[in-house]
Motif scaffolding. Structure first.
Motif, mmCIF file in Angstrom:
data_model
loop_
_atom_site.group_PDB
_atom_site.id
_atom_site.type_symbol
_atom_site.label_atom_id
_atom_site.label_comp_id
_atom_site.label_asym_id
_atom_site.label_seq_id
_atom_site.Cartn_x
_atom_site.Cartn_y
_atom_site.Cartn_z
ATOM 1 N N GLY A 43 -98.531 -49.506 -65.456
ATOM 2 C CA GLY A 43 -99.287 -50.323 -64.506
ATOM 3 C C GLY A 43 -98.954 -50.026 -63.056
ATOM 4 N N LYS A 44 -97.660 -49.909 -62.745
ATOM 5 C CA LYS A 44 -97.250 -49.667 -61.356
ATOM 6 C C LYS A 44 -97.764 -48.317 -60.848
ATOM 7 N N LYS A 45 -97.705 -47.301 -61.715
ATOM 8 C CA LYS A 45 -98.154 -45.957 -61.316
ATOM 9 C C LYS A 45 -99.637 -45.973 -60.943
ATOM 10 N N TYR A 46 -100.465 -46.580 -61.838
ATOM 11 C CA TYR A 46 -101.906 -46.563 -61.576
ATOM 12 C C TYR A 46 -102.299 -47.521 -60.459
ATOM 13 N N PHE A 47 -101.476 -48.589 -60.271
ATOM 14 C CA PHE A 47 -101.724 -49.482 -59.139
ATOM 15 C C PHE A 47 -101.490 -48.741 -57.818
ATOM 16 N N ASP A 48 -100.401 -47.969 -57.792
ATOM 17 C CA ASP A 48 -100.116 -47.184 -56.583
ATOM 18 C C ASP A 48 -101.207 -46.157 -56.319
ATOM 19 N N MET A 49 -101.708 -45.517 -57.400
ATOM 20 C CA MET A 49 -102.771 -44.529 -57.238
ATOM 21 C C MET A 49 -104.047 -45.182 -56.700
ATOM 22 N N SER A 50 -104.360 -46.374 -57.212
ATOM 23 C CA SER A 50 -105.573 -47.054 -56.736
ATOM 24 C C SER A 50 -105.426 -47.499 -55.282
ATOM 25 N N MET A 51 -104.193 -47.906 -54.926
ATOM 26 C CA MET A 51 -103.969 -48.314 -53.539
ATOM 27 C C MET A 51 -104.091 -47.124 -52.592
ATOM 28 N N LYS A 52 -103.671 -45.943 -53.066
ATOM 29 C CA LYS A 52 -103.818 -44.744 -52.234
ATOM 30 C C LYS A 52 -105.288 -44.420 -52.007
ATOM 31 N N ASN A 53 -106.108 -44.671 -53.007
ATOM 32 C CA ASN A 53 -107.552 -44.468 -52.830
ATOM 33 C C ASN A 53 -108.156 -45.559 -51.951
ATOM 34 N N PHE A 54 -107.517 -46.726 -51.965
ATOM 35 C CA PHE A 54 -108.019 -47.867 -51.216
ATOM 36 C C PHE A 54 -107.550 -47.832 -49.752
ATOM 37 N N THR A 55 -106.376 -47.213 -49.527
ATOM 38 C CA THR A 55 -105.822 -47.150 -48.174
ATOM 39 C C THR A 55 -105.664 -45.698 -47.729
ATOM 40 N N VAL A 56 -105.934 -45.460 -46.481
ATOM 41 C CA VAL A 56 -105.800 -44.131 -45.876
ATOM 42 C C VAL A 56 -104.879 -44.248 -44.658
ATOM 43 N N GLU A 57 -103.931 -43.315 -44.546
ATOM 44 C CA GLU A 57 -103.020 -43.326 -43.406
ATOM 45 C C GLU A 57 -103.403 -42.240 -42.403
ATOM 46 N N ARG A 58 -103.365 -42.588 -41.127
ATOM 47 C CA ARG A 58 -103.661 -41.643 -40.050
ATOM 48 C C ARG A 58 -102.501 -41.628 -39.067
ATOM 49 N N LYS A 59 -102.100 -40.414 -38.684
ATOM 50 C CA LYS A 59 -101.008 -40.287 -37.714
ATOM 51 C C LYS A 59 -101.499 -40.645 -36.315
ATOM 52 N N ILE A 60 -100.661 -41.359 -35.571
ATOM 53 C CA ILE A 60 -100.974 -41.730 -34.192
ATOM 54 C C ILE A 60 -100.080 -40.903 -33.273
ATOM 55 N N GLU A 61 -100.709 -40.065 -32.444
ATOM 56 C CA GLU A 61 -99.940 -39.222 -31.525
ATOM 57 C C GLU A 61 -99.254 -40.077 -30.460
ATOM 58 N N PRO A 62 -97.971 -39.851 -30.208
ATOM 59 C CA PRO A 62 -97.288 -40.613 -29.161
ATOM 60 C C PRO A 62 -97.612 -40.054 -27.777
ATOM 61 N N PRO A 63 -97.511 -40.865 -26.728
ATOM 62 C CA PRO A 63 -97.664 -40.309 -25.379
ATOM 63 C C PRO A 63 -96.504 -39.380 -25.058
ATOM 64 N N ARG A 64 -96.795 -38.295 -24.373
ATOM 65 C CA ARG A 64 -95.726 -37.369 -23.990
ATOM 66 C C ARG A 64 -94.836 -37.988 -22.915
ATOM 67 N N ALA A 65 -93.603 -37.515 -22.872
ATOM 68 C CA ALA A 65 -92.662 -38.027 -21.878
ATOM 69 C C ALA A 65 -93.144 -37.681 -20.468
ATOM 70 N N ILE A 66 -92.825 -38.530 -19.533
ATOM 71 C CA ILE A 66 -93.193 -38.318 -18.139
ATOM 72 C C ILE A 66 -92.286 -37.250 -17.529
ATOM 73 N N PHE A 67 -92.867 -36.366 -16.716
ATOM 74 C CA PHE A 67 -92.082 -35.427 -15.914
ATOM 75 C C PHE A 67 -91.849 -36.044 -14.534
ATOM 76 N N CYS A 68 -90.610 -35.977 -14.053
ATOM 77 C CA CYS A 68 -90.336 -36.398 -12.684
ATOM 78 C C CYS A 68 -89.379 -35.403 -12.034
ATOM 79 N N ASP A 69 -89.337 -35.415 -10.707
ATOM 80 C CA ASP A 69 -88.480 -34.463 -10.006
ATOM 81 C C ASP A 69 -87.071 -35.046 -9.847
#
Length: 546
Positions: free
Chosen positions: A33-59
């Protein structure tokens, strides 16, 4: 009887079938049950990476050089054509410049929407349409464009300059957004499960007040570059290359950049290769002194010509009788070095230059090139003549030339740095007490006096430029590098009477103050003779702000 038998068989068969189905259901729902529940949740949920802001350059003074601003992209996600057309037609009434795709119904409708458009989309509340928050890189100063570089593409996969070289320092930790989708792939809800993390600001050793002044001065010539370093710490205070690009509109102007003959995409400080002309005489003289080939009293006679076989090598003018080492440097006498070249082992001399930093990996900028020289087992005398005056096959980058001059002036194995290090000066001073000098102190002082005379003696090659630019307290050496063999008609012509592409490059390496050097300045101008004027005026500016 036969009828009862068939009913019994039918009943047993159905019982076995129901039992098998029950066992299968038990296996799927309970045992796995746990295996197929996890598989169904993966089909139900999608993960997307969020790019972080780059560090600020200063002098070095915490003036921001490169920053990030928020931007929002408008995205649609559906797989039904009818629904896609219905939504896009509705949005088009308010945002007419969205992009329509006939075949792909999940894509970016518009990049970088404004606040009014963002509020409008929120009010429409269409489940298939959402906004993606991102960051746009903003560059404050054009004077550092070739040094800092830029993000080349919208998805930030390609970059140049320090944006690429210091990627591990400026790229933060990615975040994760979790989205719930239905069987048709339509997004039902979204939430951030892990927020992106931005790295702390990256502090460069650059001084923006000096940088902006240097870029203003080098912009007077068509092509050139400027470097200023701190001789106590090795920190790079100025790195300016001209022409440069507007990094905020880089993608839009790409075609103009690649068609430009002056190549504004090239950072000439780290990637430009040049013969260094008479600046080589500083290193050649140091080699001759260190190997006891000459001393301060060695003299030659200069009548403006040196004959080797059936070829005559010319000096830029006749310097007269008894030209000693001091005059050979301050007045830039070629005949002195032509005469001494017979006593030089060129292979040993190249190893001497490598000790100073020629062809070394400096590793402070993106796309650094190494100096160039044709190596072979045996060299002819004419090759020695040309090498000792900085012509012929010898070429190096302004960054390498600056490193060589830094090690000569500091008389140590000083390395260059682009990142601000608050303890660098303390470390240098502590090590300086125990570190053995690279060269004889007497020889360094003798050459220092000669470089001071280049500007402050009446016959010095930079004396006139020093006089008209208010006499800053500095020393230095001029250099002129031919880019082609001159015809008889071109000998003696002023630089502005020649075709632009046949004009000589000009170089200048200097330092200030003259008695206790703290700053080293390197200037290169292509097909122009403004290097010494730019260096002297920049020195005067540095004096005024210190």
């Amino acid at each position: 009887m036969e009828k009862n038998y068939k009913l019994k068989v039918f009943f047993i068969f159905h019982s076995l079938l129901i039992f098998c189905l029950f066992i299968r259901f038990f296996y799927v729902q309970v045992s796995k049950g746990k295996k197929y529940f996890d598989m169904s949740m993966k089909n139900f949920t999608v993960e997307r990476k969020i790019e972080p802001p780059r560090a600020i350059f200063c002098d070095r003074n915490n003036t921001i050089i490169a920053d990030n601003i928020h931007k929002f992209d408008l995205i649609i996600s559906t797989n039904k054509r009818k629904r896609y057309l219905e939504i896009t037609n509705k949005i088009k009434e308010f945002i007419p410049d969205i992009k329509i795709n006939k075949y792909n119904f999940s894509h970016i409708l518009k990049r970088n929407i404004n606040w009014e458009e963002l509020c409008l989309i929120e009010r429409l509340d269409i489940p298939e349409v959402y906004t993606k928050q991102d960051y746009k890189r903003v560059y404050i100063f054009k004077s550092v464009a070739n040094l800092i570089g830029n993000l080349v593409t919208e998805n930030r996969k390609l970059s140049s300059g320090l944006e690429s070289f210091l990627l591990n320092k400026i790229k933060g930790k990615e975040g994760i957004e979790q989205m719930k989708v239905n069987a048709f792939g339509e997004i039902l809800s979204r939430k951030a499960t892990l927020n992106p993390e931005q790295n702390p600001p990256v502090q460069l050793s650059i001084c923006m007040s000096m940088q902006n002044k240097a870029y203003e001065l080098i912009s007077e010539t068509r092509i050139g570059c400027v470097l200023v370093t701190d001789l106590k710490t090795g920190e790079i205070l100025v790195s300016a290359s001209h022409p440069s690009v507007d990094t905020n509109n880089f993608n839009q102007d790409w075609n103009d950049h690649i068609k430009n003959r002056d190549n504004p995409l090239l950072n000439r400080v780290s990637s430009g290769l040049y013969p260094i002309g008479s600046i080589m005489k500083i290193f050649a003289t140091l080699y001759l002194l260190e190997n006891n080939i000459v001393d301060e009293n060695t003299t030659v006679n200069c009548d403006g010509e040196f004959t080797l076989g059936n070829h005559t090598f010319k000096c830029w003018k006749s310097h007269g009788q008894n030209i000693n080492l001091q005059k050979a440097i301050s007045e830039s006498c070629d005949i002195y070095f032509y005469t001494m070249s017979k006593k030089v082992d060129l292979i040993d001399y190249l190893n001497f230059l490598r000790k100073l930093g020629f062809q070394s990996k400096i590793d402070v900028m993106h796309n650094e090139k190494k100096g160039f020289f044709i190596e072979k087992k045996r060299y002819y005398l004419y090759e020695k003549l040309l090498t000792l005056i900085g012509q012929g096959f010898f070429q190096c980058t302004p960054l390498e030339l600056t490193l060589m001059m830094n090690r000569f002036l500091s008389n140590s194995n000083l390395d260059l740095k682009i990142l601000k290090n608050e303890n660098s000066e303390m470390k240098f001073e502590n090590n300086d007490e125990n570190e053995k000098p690279l060269f004889s102190v007497k020889n360094i002082e003798m050459l220092g006096l000669a470089m001071k005379n280049v500007l402050q003696k009446s016959k010095g090659t930079a004396h006139y430029a020093w006089i008209i630019n208010k006499k800053p307290d500095m020393g230095g050496k001029t250099g002129t590098a031919q880019v082609c063999r001159l015809s008889k008609e071109e000998y003696g012509l002023s630089i502005h009477k020649k075709k632009w592409e046949r004009r000589e490059h000009s170089l200048f390496c200097g330092y200030l103050p003259s008695d206790n050097p703290r700053y080293c300045i390197t200037v290169v101008t292509e097909h122009d003779n403004l290097a010494k004027s730019i260096a002297i005026r920049l020195s005067k500016y540095i004096e005024s702000i210190l």
